[in-house]
Design a protein around this motif. Structure first.
Motif, PDB file in Angstrom:
ATOM      1  N   SER A  18      48.029  26.556  24.109  1.00 17.23           N
ATOM      2  CA  SER A  18      47.548  26.471  22.936  1.00 17.23           C
ATOM      3  C   SER A  18      48.505  27.606  21.837  1.00 17.23           C
ATOM      4  CB  SER A  18      46.338  27.174  22.571  1.00 17.23           C
ATOM      5  OG  SER A  18      45.844  28.246  22.411  1.00 17.23           O
ATOM      6  N   GLY A  19      49.350  28.454  22.684  1.00 15.32           N
ATOM      7  CA  GLY A  19      50.480  28.811  22.710  1.00 15.32           C
ATOM      8  C   GLY A  19      49.956  30.183  21.197  1.00 15.32           C
ATOM      9  N   LYS A  20      48.521  30.605  22.015  1.00 13.99           N
ATOM     10  CA  LYS A  20      48.359  31.960  20.956  1.00 13.99           C
ATOM     11  C   LYS A  20      46.950  32.499  22.235  1.00 13.99           C
ATOM     12  CE  LYS A  20      47.135  29.342  16.862  1.00 13.99           C
ATOM     13  NZ  LYS A  20      46.122  28.309  16.229  1.00 13.99           N
ATOM     14  N   LEU A  21      47.848  32.926  23.295  1.00 14.81           N
ATOM     15  CA  LEU A  21      46.831  33.795  24.562  1.00 14.81           C
ATOM     16  C   LEU A  21      46.513  34.857  23.932  1.00 14.81           C
ATOM     17  CD1 LEU A  21      46.408  33.574  27.261  1.00 14.81           C
ATOM     18  CD2 LEU A  21      49.028  34.122  27.913  1.00 14.81           C
ATOM     19  N   HIS A  22      45.079  35.518  24.373  1.00 14.17           N
ATOM     20  CA  HIS A  22      45.022  36.552  23.676  1.00 14.17           C
ATOM     21  C   HIS A  22      45.304  37.674  24.987  1.00 14.17           C
ATOM     22  CE1 HIS A  22      41.591  39.068  21.969  1.00 14.17           C
ATOM     23  NE2 HIS A  22      41.812  39.421  22.862  1.00 14.17           N
ATOM     24  N   HIS A  23      45.466  38.538  23.554  1.00 14.44           N
ATOM     25  CA  HIS A  23      46.092  39.999  24.901  1.00 14.44           C
ATOM     26  C   HIS A  23      45.256  40.353  26.189  1.00 14.44           C
ATOM     27  CE1 HIS A  23      44.177  42.477  22.059  1.00 14.44           C
ATOM     28  NE2 HIS A  23      44.235  43.413  22.695  1.00 14.44           N
ATOM     29  N   ALA A  24      44.538  40.105  26.189  1.00 16.93           N
ATOM     30  CA  ALA A  24      43.167  40.913  27.448  1.00 16.93           C
ATOM     31  C   ALA A  24      42.127  39.826  26.648  1.00 16.93           C
ATOM     32  CB  ALA A  24      42.435  42.557  26.044  1.00 16.93           C
ATOM     33  N   TRP A  25      42.286  39.913  28.807  1.00 15.72           N
ATOM     34  CA  TRP A  25      40.629  39.517  29.212  1.00 15.72           C
ATOM     35  C   TRP A  25      40.209  40.060  30.158  1.00 15.72           C
ATOM     36  CZ3 TRP A  25      40.741  33.636  28.367  1.00 15.72           C
ATOM     37  CH2 TRP A  25      41.707  33.191  27.742  1.00 15.72           C
ATOM     38  N   LEU A  26      38.688  39.494  29.992  1.00 15.05           N
ATOM     39  CA  LEU A  26      38.193  40.790  31.466  1.00 15.05           C
ATOM     40  C   LEU A  26      37.811  39.503  32.238  1.00 15.05           C
ATOM     41  CD1 LEU A  26      35.924  43.237  32.004  1.00 15.05           C
ATOM     42  CD2 LEU A  26      34.829  41.607  30.028  1.00 15.05           C
ATOM     43  N   LEU A  27      37.895  40.182  33.176  1.00 13.51           N
ATOM     44  CA  LEU A  27      37.976  38.854  34.459  1.00 13.51           C
ATOM     45  C   LEU A  27      36.288  39.530  34.867  1.00 13.51           C
ATOM     46  CD1 LEU A  27      41.245  38.424  35.650  1.00 13.51           C
ATOM     47  CD2 LEU A  27      39.842  36.658  33.622  1.00 13.51           C
ATOM     48  N   ALA A  28      35.268  39.093  35.239  1.00  9.43           N
ATOM     49  CA  ALA A  28      33.606  39.428  35.716  1.00  9.43           C
ATOM     50  C   ALA A  28      33.209  39.041  36.203  1.00  9.43           C
ATOM     51  CB  ALA A  28      32.940  40.063  34.261  1.00  9.43           C
ATOM     52  N   GLY A  29      32.827  38.877  36.964  1.00  2.37           N
ATOM     53  CA  GLY A  29      31.925  38.420  38.317  1.00  2.37           C
ATOM     54  C   GLY A  29      31.866  39.370  39.710  1.00  2.37           C
ATOM     55  N   PRO A  30      31.359  38.899  40.589  1.00  4.46           N
ATOM     56  CA  PRO A  30      30.975  39.284  42.140  1.00  4.46           C
ATOM     57  C   PRO A  30      31.941  39.270  42.948  1.00  4.46           C
ATOM     58  CG  PRO A  30      28.935  37.199  41.870  1.00  4.46           C
ATOM     59  CD  PRO A  30      30.489  37.415  40.394  1.00  4.46           C
ATOM     60  N   ARG A  31      31.822  40.666  43.652  1.00 10.61           N
ATOM     61  CA  ARG A  31      33.089  40.938  44.738  1.00 10.61           C
ATOM     62  C   ARG A  31      33.573  39.336  45.172  1.00 10.61           C
ATOM     63  NH1 ARG A  31      34.732  46.381  44.405  1.00 10.61           N
ATOM     64  NH2 ARG A  31      33.041  47.853  43.766  1.00 10.61           N
ATOM     65  N   GLY A  32      34.725  39.569  45.116  1.00 11.40           N
ATOM     66  CA  GLY A  32      35.744  38.743  46.536  1.00 11.40           C
ATOM     67  C   GLY A  32      35.202  37.436  46.270  1.00 11.40           C
ATOM     68  N   VAL A  33      35.139  36.894  44.607  1.00 10.21           N
ATOM     69  CA  VAL A  33      35.375  35.783  44.505  1.00 10.21           C
ATOM     70  C   VAL A  33      36.368  35.212  43.807  1.00 10.21           C
ATOM     71  CG1 VAL A  33      32.147  35.740  43.620  1.00 10.21           C
ATOM     72  CG2 VAL A  33      34.018  35.948  42.202  1.00 10.21           C
ATOM     73  N   GLY A  34      37.529  35.676  44.348  1.00  9.44           N
ATOM     74  CA  GLY A  34      38.498  35.183  43.538  1.00  9.44           C
ATOM     75  C   GLY A  34      39.095  36.367  42.176  1.00  9.44           C
ATOM     76  N   LYS A  35      38.553  37.020  41.542  1.00 15.56           N
ATOM     77  CA  LYS A  35      39.296  37.274  40.179  1.00 15.56           C
ATOM     78  C   LYS A  35      40.790  38.249  39.803  1.00 15.56           C
ATOM     79  CE  LYS A  35      35.778  40.272  40.114  1.00 15.56           C
ATOM     80  NZ  LYS A  35      35.094  40.123  40.569  1.00 15.56           N
ATOM     81  N   ALA A  36      40.448  39.196  41.458  1.00 15.80           N
ATOM     82  CA  ALA A  36      42.148  39.863  41.665  1.00 15.80           C
ATOM     83  C   ALA A  36      42.804  38.644  41.727  1.00 15.80           C
ATOM     84  CB  ALA A  36      41.840  40.569  42.791  1.00 15.80           C
ATOM     85  N   CYS A  37      42.814  37.409  42.881  1.00 11.80           N
ATOM     86  CA  CYS A  37      43.713  36.284  43.047  1.00 11.80           C
ATOM     87  C   CYS A  37      44.340  35.618  41.589  1.00 11.80           C
ATOM     88  CB  CYS A  37      43.288  35.627  44.087  1.00 11.80           C
ATOM     89  SG  CYS A  37      42.800  35.721  45.249  1.00 11.80           S
ATOM     90  N   PHE A  38      43.109  35.511  40.585  1.00 11.60           N
ATOM     91  CA  PHE A  38      43.206  34.924  39.468  1.00 11.60           C
ATOM     92  C   PHE A  38      43.980  36.121  38.909  1.00 11.60           C
ATOM     93  CE2 PHE A  38      42.231  34.328  34.865  1.00 11.60           C
ATOM     94  CZ  PHE A  38      42.326  32.636  34.394  1.00 11.60           C
ATOM     95  N   ALA A  39      43.938  36.780  38.719  1.00 12.63           N
ATOM     96  CA  ALA A  39      44.663  37.507  37.880  1.00 12.63           C
ATOM     97  C   ALA A  39      46.145  38.141  38.052  1.00 12.63           C
ATOM     98  CB  ALA A  39      43.710  39.423  37.514  1.00 12.63           C
ATOM     99  N   ARG A  40      46.483  37.762  39.286  1.00 18.74           N
ATOM    100  CA  ARG A  40      48.002  37.966  39.592  1.00 18.74           C
ATOM    101  C   ARG A  40      48.619  36.446  39.024  1.00 18.74           C
ATOM    102  NH1 ARG A  40      50.329  41.438  42.613  1.00 18.74           N
ATOM    103  NH2 ARG A  40      52.676  40.808  44.279  1.00 18.74           N
ATOM    104  N   ALA A  41      47.868  35.424  40.202  1.00 17.05           N
ATOM    105  CA  ALA A  41      48.237  34.387  40.083  1.00 17.05           C
ATOM    106  C   ALA A  41      48.767  34.049  38.146  1.00 17.05           C
ATOM    107  CB  ALA A  41      47.380  33.114  40.613  1.00 17.05           C
TER     108      ALA A  41
END
Length: 316
Positions: A18-41
């Motif tokens: 969209s070209g309107k990427l929000h500056h801050a994202w909260l990746l919420a959920g249980p441990r070990g389901v891919g949040k850190a992998c998502f953040a790095r990607a």
């Protein structure tokens, strides 16, 4: 590749397009389901797109031979920062929190012009670990964000974060992984493992399953099931298990044991009926209480394991 989180990937990719990427994202959920992998990607994709050459892969994938991917893999990208708990002064344990000094050091990232592209990216893993002053320092940055910056806050318990931090982030929810996604991750990470045995222990968390495999908890699970099915008339099983988990070197296995045992008992309950099921439900309640108290009161590991074993041996 981020397994089992297609919805989160699609939402973020749509925001980028969209070209309107929000500056801050909260990746919420249980441990070990891919949040850190998502953040790095996500950070890698944004930085790679900004620096070029363009990436034509779907979702958040970036070719491993992209110049920015090489920099990220080497930990030397000048426009990227990862905040996580650091080692203590002795170098033998992680500190309890992400400090305010770590957050303030981000000033050097935002105080100069980006080196490789218009974008800068920060991952905080996990935002739950921020000490109070660090959270307030981060809040100031989120309130007045520099241009073309991306904050990715990994949160296992987002309710613990300051409401003002949450309100300045767009939230992405991550769900426990289904068996197909879990199996895919485990076969990739542990090609020789007994995936079928790990799946029920994982409870939707690849990180949990990988941790159990690394700590060799399969024999512990087998002992728990033996206690529930055969009892322990001579106390030998409970004593042996307590001894093996109470040594100083077994601290990680003991902590994992406390996380594991309620789910093992819960699955056993589903296999029983009649009086045995009633006793199993009583044992489950006792185990849950003991596990909670052990975490809060730092109870003696040996005595705690023996007490849990006593509750389980009452089922047969």
């Amino acid at each position: 590749m981020i397994a089992g989180q297609d919805r989160a990937v699609a939402q973020f990719a749509e925001a980028v397009a969209s070209g309107k990427l929000h500056h801050a994202w909260l990746l919420a959920g249980p441990r070990g389901v891919g949040k850190a992998c998502f953040a790095r990607a996500a950070a890698l994709r944004i930085l790679a797109e900004g620096a070029g050459p363009p990436v034509d892969l779907a979702g958040l994938d970036t070719p491993a031979d992209h110049p920015v991917a090489h920099l990220m893999a080497a930990g030397s990208h000048p426009d990227f920062r990862l905040l996580k708990r650091e080692l203590n002064d002795k170098g033998d344990k992680l500190r309890r929190n992400i400090s305010v000094d770590q957050v303030r050091k981000l000033g050097s990232l935002f105080g100069s012009t980006p080196f490789l592209s218009p974008w800068r990216a920060v991952i905080i893993d996990a935002a739950d670990d921020l000490e109070a002053e660090g959270a307030n320092a981060l809040l100031k940055m989120l309130e007045e964000p520099p241009a073309n910056c991306l904050f990715l806050l990994v949160a296992h318990a987002p309710g613990r974060l300051l409401p003002t931090i949450r309100s300045r982030c767009r939230r992405l929810d991550f769900q426990p992984l289904d068996d197909a996604a879990l199996a895919s991750v485990l076969r990739r990470e542990l090609p020789d493992a007994d995936v079928a045995r790990l799946l029920p222990l994982a409870e939707g968390s690849a990180g949990r399953a990988l941790s159990y495999a690394a700590l060799d908890l399969a024999p512990v699970e087998a002992e728990l099931r033996a206690l529930m099915r055969d009892g322990d008339p001579t106390n030998s099983r409970r004593s042996k298990l307590a001894q093996s988990l109470s040594r100083k070197a077994a601290a990680e296995r003991y902590a994992a044991f406390l996380r594991l045992v309620p789910s093992v008992v819960a699955r056993e309950v589903l296999l029983l009926d009649g009086r045995k099921r009633e006793r199993a439900l009583d044992a489950y309640a006792s185990v849950r209480e003991t596990v909670l108290l052990a975490g809060r009161l730092s109870l003696d590991p040996g005595a705690t394991v023996f007490q849990i074993g006593t509750a389980l041996s009452s089922i047969p």
